[in-house]
Each structure stands twice: as structure tokens, then as C-alpha cells.
Design a protein around this motif. Structure first.
Motif, PDB file in Angstrom:
ATOM      1  N   LEU A 132       0.851  -1.264  -0.021  1.00 19.17           N
ATOM      2  CA  LEU A 132      -0.043   0.016   0.070  1.00 19.17           C
ATOM      3  C   LEU A 132       0.950   1.345   0.182  1.00 19.17           C
ATOM      4  O   LEU A 132       1.891   1.474   0.846  1.00 19.17           O
ATOM      5  N   GLY A 133       0.522   2.128  -0.895  1.00 18.80           N
ATOM      6  CA  GLY A 133       0.977   3.495  -1.262  1.00 18.80           C
ATOM      7  C   GLY A 133       0.217   4.321  -0.421  1.00 18.80           C
ATOM      8  O   GLY A 133      -0.499   5.149  -1.214  1.00 18.80           O
ATOM      9  N   ALA A 136       9.262  13.065   2.565  1.00 19.99           N
ATOM     10  CA  ALA A 136       8.299  12.116   3.162  1.00 19.99           C
ATOM     11  C   ALA A 136       8.655  11.140   4.204  1.00 19.99           C
ATOM     12  O   ALA A 136       8.108  10.945   5.271  1.00 19.99           O
ATOM     13  N   LYS A 137      10.077  10.860   4.164  1.00 15.54           N
ATOM     14  CA  LYS A 137      10.599   9.976   5.261  1.00 15.54           C
ATOM     15  C   LYS A 137      10.759  10.898   6.666  1.00 15.54           C
ATOM     16  O   LYS A 137      10.452  10.229   7.353  1.00 15.54           O
ATOM     17  N   GLY A 195       7.600   4.995   9.540  1.00 16.58           N
ATOM     18  CA  GLY A 195       6.481   4.480   8.787  1.00 16.58           C
ATOM     19  C   GLY A 195       5.415   3.656   9.524  1.00 16.58           C
ATOM     20  O   GLY A 195       4.612   3.209   8.856  1.00 16.58           O
ATOM     21  N   GLY A 196       5.165   3.839  10.702  1.00 16.20           N
ATOM     22  CA  GLY A 196       4.306   3.080  11.550  1.00 16.20           C
ATOM     23  C   GLY A 196       2.920   3.731  11.624  1.00 16.20           C
ATOM     24  O   GLY A 196       1.959   2.937  12.072  1.00 16.20           O
ATOM     25  N   ASN A 197       2.634   4.649  11.137  1.00 20.39           N
ATOM     26  CA  ASN A 197       1.572   5.600  11.459  1.00 20.39           C
ATOM     27  C   ASN A 197       1.174   6.253  10.051  1.00 20.39           C
ATOM     28  O   ASN A 197       1.324   7.284   9.734  1.00 20.39           O
ATOM     29  N   SER A 198       0.141   5.242   9.360  1.00 21.68           N
ATOM     30  CA  SER A 198      -0.448   5.654   8.070  1.00 21.68           C
ATOM     31  C   SER A 198      -1.282   6.982   8.270  1.00 21.68           C
ATOM     32  O   SER A 198      -1.402   7.592   7.004  1.00 21.68           O
ATOM     33  N   GLU A 222       8.197   4.875  -0.972  1.00 22.18           N
ATOM     34  CA  GLU A 222       8.705   3.755  -0.915  1.00 22.18           C
ATOM     35  C   GLU A 222       8.442   3.025  -2.452  1.00 22.18           C
ATOM     36  O   GLU A 222       9.474   2.316  -2.763  1.00 22.18           O
ATOM     37  N   LEU A 223       7.357   3.282  -3.106  1.00 22.67           N
ATOM     38  CA  LEU A 223       7.167   2.887  -4.411  1.00 22.67           C
ATOM     39  C   LEU A 223       7.863   3.563  -5.327  1.00 22.67           C
ATOM     40  O   LEU A 223       8.828   2.765  -6.129  1.00 22.67           O
ATOM     41  N   VAL A 224       8.157   4.735  -5.091  1.00 28.32           N
ATOM     42  CA  VAL A 224       8.914   5.632  -6.103  1.00 28.32           C
ATOM     43  C   VAL A 224      10.328   5.259  -6.012  1.00 28.32           C
ATOM     44  O   VAL A 224      10.957   5.120  -7.057  1.00 28.32           O
TER      45      VAL A 224
END
Length: 210
Positions: A110-111, A170-171, A177-180, A190-192
Motif C-alpha cells: 500500500l502506498g 516524506a521520510k 512508517g508506523g502511522n499511516s 517507497e514505491l517511487v
């Protein structure tokens, strides 16, 4: 962003076995990206290149959960990874349901963007950390920053120069990355990053087992 029906956008690529020393194989990663709407589709379609990874982009019918379920259904050996690029809509229950559905396949990622994908676009041009009250507020801010942008006219070329900055920003917004649902935040980086690391400059030779 309202779901839209779209034909799959594809780049035709093939694994090349020609040239090089015997026992070596140039491999290309394959990505299927299921998007929420036209903005996301146009952005990722713009990342395609002749020598880069295979990128198929689609905007399936249905709501958020329907798109994730389709990703699970379409996950197969045809793709290394299937991504769903979706907005959280600042909705905790929806985000939890999307995550549970995606976990049904190890190939589905999921992005997610909070509140919406336009935050990812903003980060190409600005170091933004203030919360948004709604997706519409993020879109209005993006329009201020990039007046030529519209939901019907998203060109990757308008953002390509800021990809590295967007990933770094974004990072910083959500380091672990634990809280969407952190507002604002996005895991699209992450996808990019995965796509860019699969490009020609990062291509690797693999010794085949004999």
C-alpha cells in the motif's frame, strides 16, 4: 479523489538474454500500480522508460477496498510487486480495513497518503509539515505552489526534478512508517524509490544457477 475507470497503461518490456557473458541475465522488475484516480495514474505513467522496469498502471472501478481486493486478485508471478496507491481520507477504520485486505497477499503493498496523494506532489516543491483539514485543502495548496497543475493535467515532468527532495521530506514526516494516519504523511516514496532503483542505472547482473 473519485475513482475513475481507465484502461491499463502499459510499457512493453522484455527480459533480455542477449549479449554479455554466458550465465548472466539482465533482469527487470515488474510493477502493477492500481491507483485511486487520474492524477496518480498520470504521475506513474510518466515514470515509464524504455530501459526501466515494466510499469503497468490501472484505475480499477470501485471504492478503496474494492481496489485493494483487486490488487490481491491480480497479484501473481506476472509481477514482482502490486501496489495500491490510495488516500487514507483521514479515516482510521478505512485505513485499517485496507491494511487487512492487503495483508492477504505478500505481493501487495500500500502506498497511502494522508490526507491525499496531492501531499506527495507538494513535497516535490515544498518542505511541508502542517496538517491538512481535508483532501481539498491539500489540493488547493498544491494549486498555489504549482498553478499549472490540475487533477486532469498531472505531468510527471512537472515534478521529476523534485523526486529526491520529495522522498527525503516524506521520510522525515513519518520516519518509522508506523502511522499511516499521521497528518501529513505518505508512503508513496517507497514505491517511487523501488521504481527508480530498478532503472538502468541500478540494473544488476545475476549469475544463473547451473
Amino acid at each position: 479523489m473519485s475513482p475513475q475507470t481507465s484502461k491499463s497503461t502499459k510499457i512493453s518490456t522484455e527480459t533480455s538474454l542477449k549479449g554479455g557473458k554466458k550465465g548472466f541475465k539482465k533482469e527487470r522488475s515488474t510493477f502493477l500500480i492500481l491507483c485511486e484516480g487520474k492524477t496518480e495514474k498520470d504521475y506513474f505513467a510518466g515514470m515509464r522508460s524504455r530501459r526501466g522496469p515494466q510499469i503497468d498502471v490501472d484505475v480499477p472501478k470501485g471504492d478503496h477496498l474494492a481496489k485493494v481486493r483487486e490488487a490481491v486478485d491480480r497479484a501473481s508471478n506476472d509481477y514482482d510487486t502490486v501496489w495500491c496507491v490510495l488516500d487514507t481520507e483521514l479515516d482510521g477504520r478505512l485505513t485499517a480495513e485496507m491494511t487487512r485486505e492487503a495483508e492477504k497477499s505478500s505481493r501487495v503493498r500500500l502506498g497511502l497518503s494522508t490526507p491525499c496523494f496531492e501531499l506527495w506532489l507538494i513535497l516535490h516543491h515544498a518542505d511541508w509539515a502542517r496538517p491538512f483539514q481535508s483532501a481539498d485543502a491539500a489540493k488547493k495548496e498544491l494549486k498555489k505552489i504549482k498553478p499549472s497543475w490540475s487533477e486532469k493535467n498531472t505531468r510527471f515532468s512537472d515534478f521529476s526534478a523534485g523526486v529526491d527532495a520529495a522522498c527525503d521530506r516524506a521520510k522525515k514526516l513519518n520516519p518509522d512508517g508506523g502511522n499511516s494516519l499521521k497528518n501529513p504523511s505518505t508512503s508513496v516514496w517507497e514505491l517511487v524509490t523501488g521504481i527508480r532503483e530498478s532503472g538502468p542505472s541500478a540494473a544488476k547482473s545475476k549469475i544463473l544457477d547451473t
